[in-house]
Design an enzyme around this catalytic site. Sequence first.
Site, PDB file in Angstrom:
ATOM      1  N   CYS A 101      -0.742  40.379  12.762  1.00 38.23           N
ATOM      2  CA  CYS A 101      -2.208  40.380  12.778  1.00 38.23           C
ATOM      3  C   CYS A 101      -2.736  39.000  12.403  1.00 38.23           C
ATOM      4  CB  CYS A 101      -2.741  41.440  11.821  1.00 38.23           C
ATOM      5  SG  CYS A 101      -4.538  41.638  11.866  1.00 38.23           S
ATOM      6  N   CYS A 199      -2.702  49.756   8.818  1.00 36.37           N
ATOM      7  CA  CYS A 199      -4.071  50.208   9.088  1.00 36.37           C
ATOM      8  C   CYS A 199      -4.170  51.114  10.302  1.00 36.37           C
ATOM      9  CB  CYS A 199      -5.002  49.010   9.233  1.00 36.37           C
ATOM     10  SG  CYS A 199      -4.675  47.974  10.681  1.00 36.37           S
TER      11      CYS A 199
END
Length: 380
Positions: A101, A199
């Site tokens: 990410c 997440c």
Amino acid sequence: MRVLAALSGGVDSAVAAARAVDAGHDVVGVHMALSRSRDQFRTGSRGCCSIEDAGDARRAADVLGIPYYVWDLSEQFEETVVADFLTEYAAGRTPNPCVRCNEHIKFAALLDKAVALGFDAVCTGHYARIETLPDGSRALHRAADPAKDQSYVLAVMGPERLARAMFPLGDVSSKDVTRAEAAARGLSVSTKPDSYDICFVADGDTQGFLRERLGSQPGPVVDTAGEVVGTHDGAYAYTVGQRRGLALGRPAPDGRPRYVLSVEPVRRTVVVGSAEELRVGAIVGDEAVWFDAPVGEVACHVQVRAHGAPVGARVRASADGAVEAVIDDDADLRGVAPGQSVVVYDGSRVLGQATVTWTRPVGAAQPAAMACGPRTDVHP
């Protein structure tokens, strides 16, 4: 400077943005929407992309008096971070989605868009320090608070992106200080719990997420002699060093616990063995990203987990992006899986990062020259 502050909806990014405002920068807040489905990401505070976070980010921007926008990066996130996560596990490797990410979203898609819009830097709430060297270049260092240090997941960004990054919390002595500062500024996120877990795995069940996406792929669990000691529903759900959840039908002859030594997706096989067999004598990685590449063989430290302890090693790099780290004899490093990041440190300074391709167990013959492909005498 014109600064784009990435507001995740948590306390760290809010205080980092506030410090950027205090420093006199022209700050604009942006929240990254990483999913178009409100049901895909979890509610509550377990992850950094919960559906409440956009509202928390907006309220923080209002308190700080800065413009606020939401940018839809869901397509890039799905195509890079989530796709990489699935591909790596399917191949028997263990990826770190936070590293990906930072590489593909926060310091690629976000930063590139910010630069295109005329911003000079991107500000985030990461705990890491940036030092400017005499020649004007910048070095990435560990945060002042070792417990919150995030230099490991930032090492992949490289020097060009570091040149446009701001980490205002790098010198904070503890998370309590950040929370106290947030409370003093009237930021409602001052007591918000820390985010953790992946997440995009809504319920925290990583194995269930992988099984849903990759399907059932049953196969055997074998010991190092090749004897079948159990079965599994998908080798992709296991990682090197894992002990729990093996459900072995046959105990080890000595009665001691067994751990995953390797995952072989082609044969749909999981290999288990003793804790001692997890000890690593050398690591080879590829796709290296360097801030300061070593010349020849250098003594330094390597770290293979975000909150793992660094261990001494002798590291050398090659021009094709391969890295070899020979672990010091007195270091006890265990359970390193292909796909993990290995980050090289000189004291607190990050020298570079690579993705683990294979490891050599302690006691195995040392290769005469560095290689970056799989070998038959090492853990795959």
